[in-house]
Design an enzyme around this catalytic site. Structure first.
Site, mmCIF file in Angstrom:
data_model
loop_
_atom_site.group_PDB
_atom_site.id
_atom_site.type_symbol
_atom_site.label_atom_id
_atom_site.label_comp_id
_atom_site.label_asym_id
_atom_site.label_seq_id
_atom_site.Cartn_x
_atom_site.Cartn_y
_atom_site.Cartn_z
ATOM 1 N N ARG A 1 17.087 5.913 -15.769
ATOM 2 C CA ARG A 1 17.689 4.644 -15.356
ATOM 3 C C ARG A 1 18.467 4.790 -14.057
ATOM 4 N NH1 ARG A 1 16.518 -0.645 -16.134
ATOM 5 N NH2 ARG A 1 18.375 -1.964 -16.006
ATOM 6 N N HIS B 1 15.845 -5.231 -4.493
ATOM 7 C CA HIS B 1 14.851 -5.699 -5.458
ATOM 8 C C HIS B 1 15.456 -6.639 -6.496
ATOM 9 C CE1 HIS B 1 11.060 -5.617 -7.566
ATOM 10 N NE2 HIS B 1 11.638 -5.217 -8.683
ATOM 11 N N ASP B 2 16.710 -6.439 -6.845
ATOM 12 C CA ASP B 2 17.360 -7.265 -7.865
ATOM 13 C C ASP B 2 17.718 -8.670 -7.387
ATOM 14 O OD1 ASP B 2 17.172 -5.510 -9.920
ATOM 15 O OD2 ASP B 2 19.285 -4.951 -9.977
ATOM 16 N N ASP C 1 14.515 -5.076 -0.011
ATOM 17 C CA ASP C 1 13.873 -4.483 -1.190
ATOM 18 C C ASP C 1 13.174 -3.188 -0.784
ATOM 19 O OD1 ASP C 1 12.458 -3.870 -3.497
ATOM 20 O OD2 ASP C 1 11.707 -5.905 -3.802
ATOM 21 N N SER D 1 8.983 -9.068 -9.838
ATOM 22 C CA SER D 1 8.822 -7.632 -10.022
ATOM 23 C C SER D 1 7.520 -7.371 -10.785
ATOM 24 C CB SER D 1 10.034 -7.053 -10.755
ATOM 25 O OG SER D 1 9.981 -5.643 -10.810
#
Length: 536
Positions: A320, A517-518, A480, A251
Site C-alpha cells: 500500500r 491520480h487521486d 498523474d 482508474s
C-alpha cells in the site's frame, strides 16, 4: 555444535595477541561489570530518545559470555526500530486472535447480492462454476429501463460508492452521486458493483469453491478486466437492463468502461473514462509488480493459503505504501510535507522520520487489514493484462474458442479437460540475461519501432473500432504519474482515428489539480463538472 575447550582457549589467546589492549581482569557478575553498567546507561538513554523498548531480537543478540578479557564497547549505540516492533506486535496480536476465526472479515456493510448459477468462462481458460456480484444502487430505474448508469470502481474499492439507507457510511464517491450531482439520482439509476476477484461481497480468492467447499485462495483462476465486465452484464441481464445510458469509471474503472464499449457496443449509450488507459504500460505494470512481490515475500502469505491464520499484513502495508506513492503527486506533497521532519528535535531514524514517511506509514498501516491480499494480487494482475489492441483481442478470442470445450464439459457434468503443458504457469528465463543497448545501435539494427507520437498505434485503432459511434468523455490529469495524461490523449486520438466524431477530451493541468491520480476522488468541481456536462 560446541567449540572444543582447546580451540576455545586458542581463540581467546589469539584475540589477546591481536588486541593488546584487552587485558585480563577479575571476573565480575555481568550486572556489576563496568561494561554492563555502560551498556545499561546507553540502553536507558536510547529508550528515552525513541520512547520505545529495544527489540527482543537486539536483546537476544547481546549474548552473555563469560569473558576472560574485557570486550570493548561499540562506538555508537544500536538504533531502535519501533516501526518493526509495531509489525511484530501486530503479528502476535493476530496470532492470538486467529483462534477465534478468520482475520479479518473484509466488509463495508449491507449491500445487495446477485448470484449467478450459470458458470462463467474466463479469458485465460479458468471457470467459475457460479459466482456472486455485490452491488448497490441509487435513484430509480424508469419504466423503459433506459436510464441506468454502470459505475466502475478502482482496484480496491467496494460497491459502496454512496451512502444508502441500509449502509449510511459515506461512500468513496459520496459527493459525486445524488440529486443534482454529476451522477444525478433524480434522472439516473446508478449501479455500482464490487468486481469479481474482489473481497467486498463478490466472488474472489477468499470465497469458497462450491466443488469442495474450501477457499479458492490461489486456486482462483486468472482474471481480466473483460471477465469482470461480463460478470457485471450478467447482473444487468438479471435486472432487465438491455442498454446502459452510460458506463462511467475512473482508474481501473476507466479501463473497464472502455472494455464495456468494446465488448458490448450495442448495449451502452455513452462512455466516461477518467484517468484510465486503453492498454497497460510498462511503468504502471512495474509498480504493481513491486507491490505483488513485497506481498508474496511476506512469510505469512503462505502461497495464498493464509486464511484462518495470520494474514500477510506486513507485505500488505508495504504494498500500500508503494501504491500511495503512485496515487498522489510530487507538487502536492511538496506543499503538504516539503522536507519537514516529524520531530526535528530528535536525531534522524531509519523508521518513519520525515513527514512524508509518516504519511506513507499511516496509509499502509490503516489499509493492511482492510483488503484481502489475494484479491490485490489477482485484481492488479488483471490490470496489467489489459490491452484493447486488436492483436491481443484476437489472441484472447482464439483462446476462448479453444477453451469452449471446458465450459461445455462442465455443463454436461463431464470431467473438465486439463491443460497438457506441465510448465503452463512456470516462468522460463532466457539463456542470456537482458542487456541494455545503445539507442543508435538498436535503431541501426532495425529493432526499434518508430511511430509519430501524435499518431495512434494502428493496432489500437483497430481494437477500438467498436467505439466509433459511441460518444466518449476521456479525462486526464497532468499531475498523474500512475496513468499519465499522455495515456488519455492516446485514447482520445485513437477514438478520433476510428472515425468517432463525439470524443470529448479534457486534461486538467497542475494549475487546476495537484492531487495526481487521486484527483478523480477529490475534485468535484473539475472532474464532477465535466462528467455532469457530458452526461447532459
Amino acid at each position: 555444535m560446541s567449540v572444543p575447550r582447546r580451540l576455545e582457549a586458542s581463540f581467546r589467546q589469539s584475540a589477546i595477541l591481536r588486541c593488546p589492549s584487552l587485558t585480563r581482569r577479575p571476573r565480575l557478575p555481568i550486572s556489576q561489570s563496568p561494561a554492563a553498567s555502560t551498556r545499561q546507561q546507553s540502553s536507558q538513554a536510547l529508550r528515552k530518545l525513541h520512547q520505545h523498548a529495544p527489540r527482543k531480537a537486539q536483546q537476544a543478540a547481546a549474548v552473555e559470555i563469560e569473558p576472560d578479557f574485557l570486550i570493548p564497547e561499540p562506538t555508537n549505540p544500536a538504533l531502535s526500530f519501533p516501526c518493526l516492533d509495531a509489525v511484530e506486535s501486530r503479528s502476535a496480536l493476530l496470532s492470538r486472535r486467529s483462534f477465534a476465526g478468520p482475520e479479518p472479515s473484509y466488509t463495508t456493510g449491507n449491500h445487495l447480492n446477485f448470484h449467478s448459477h450459470q458458470p462463467l468462462l474466463l479469458d485465460w481458460g479458468g471457470i467459475l462454476p457460479e459466482f456472486d456480484i455485490a452491488y448497490e444502487t441509487w435513484g430509480t430505474l424508469n419504466q423503459e429501463k433506459n436510464n441506468a448508469i454502470l459505475l466502475h470502481t478502482g482496484l480496491s474499492a467496494s460497491s459502496h460508492a454512496h451512502s444508502t439507507e441500509a449502509n449510511p457510511k459515506p461512500g468513496w464517491w459520496e459527493k459525486f452521486i445524488g440529486p443534482g450531482k454529476p451522477l444525478d439520482t433524480n434522472r439516473y439509476f446508478v449501479i455500482c458493483t464490487n468486481v469479481i476477484g474482489g473481497c467486498y461481497g463478490s466472488t474472489g480468492p477468499s470465497s469458497f469453491d462450491p466443488s469442495n467447499n474450501e477457499r479458492y485462495a490461489t486456486r482462483f483462476p486468472i482474471l481480466t478486466m473483460e471477465d469482470m465486465v461480463r460478470a457485471q452484464f450478467r447482473l444487468l441481464d438479471n435486472l432487465g437492463i438491455d442498454k446502459l445510458y452510460a458506463s462511467v469509471g475512473s482508474s481501473m474503472g476507466g479501463m473497464q468502461s472502455l472494455a464495456v464499449g468494446v465488448l458490448f457496443p450495442e448495449r451502452v449509450g455513452r462512455i466516461v473514462s477518467i484517468s484510465g488507459c486503453a492498454r497497460s504500460h510498462p511503468y504502471s505494470i512495474a509498480m504493481r509488480h513491486t507491490q505483488r512481490q513485497v506481498l508474496m515475500m511476506d512469510p505469512n502469505w503462505a502461497r495464498g493459503f493464509y486464511y484462518d491464520r495470520i494474514p500477510p499484513h506486513g507485505g500488505m502495508k508495504l504494498a500500500r505504501e508503494i501504491a500511495t506513492v503512485t496515487y498522489r503527486s510530487g507538487p502536492e506533497w511538496e506543499q503538504r510535507f516539503g522536507r519537514r521532519r516529524a520531530d526535528p528535535s530528535r536525531p534522524p531514524a531509519l523508521c518513519p522520520d520525515f513527514l512524508i514517511e509518516t504519511y506513507l506509514d499511516h496509509a499502509g498501516e490503516k489499509w493492511c487489514l482492510e483488503y484481502d491480499p489475494n484479491s490485490l494480487l489477482y485484481v492488479s494482475k488483471a490490470m496489467d493484462l489489459f490491452d484493447l489492441g486488436q492483436e491481443h483481442r484476437n489472441r484472447i478470442n482464439r483462446l476462448r474458442q479453444e477453451n469452449s470445450g471446458k465450459l461445455q464439459a462442465f455443463l454436461d457434468g463431464r470431467a473438465i479437460p486439463s491443460d497438457t503443458s506441465d510448465d503452463i504457469c512456470n516462468l522460463t528465463l532466457p539463456d542470456r540475461p537482458y542487456e541494455e543497448k545503445e539507442q543508435e545501435a538498436a535503431i541501426d539494427a532495425g529493432e526499434v519501432e518508430t511511430n509519430d507520437s501524435h499518431e495512434p498505434p494502428p493496432d489500437l485503432v483497430a481494437g477500438l473500432k467498436a467505439l466509433t459511434n459511441t460518444p466518449t468523455l476521456v479525462l486526464g490529469v497532468a499531475s498523474d504519474i500512475l496513468f499519465p495524461a499522455w495515456q488519455q490523449r492516446e485514447i482520445a486520438s485513437t477514438l478520433k482515428r476510428t472515425g468517432n466524431k463525439n470524443v470529448t477530451h479534457i486534461e486538467l493541468g497542475e494549475e487546476k489539480s495537484l492531487f495526481g491520480h487521486d484527483t478523480f476522488l477529490l475534485d468535484l468541481e473539475n472532474v464532477g463538472g465535466a462528467v455532469k456536462t457530458f452526461l447532459g
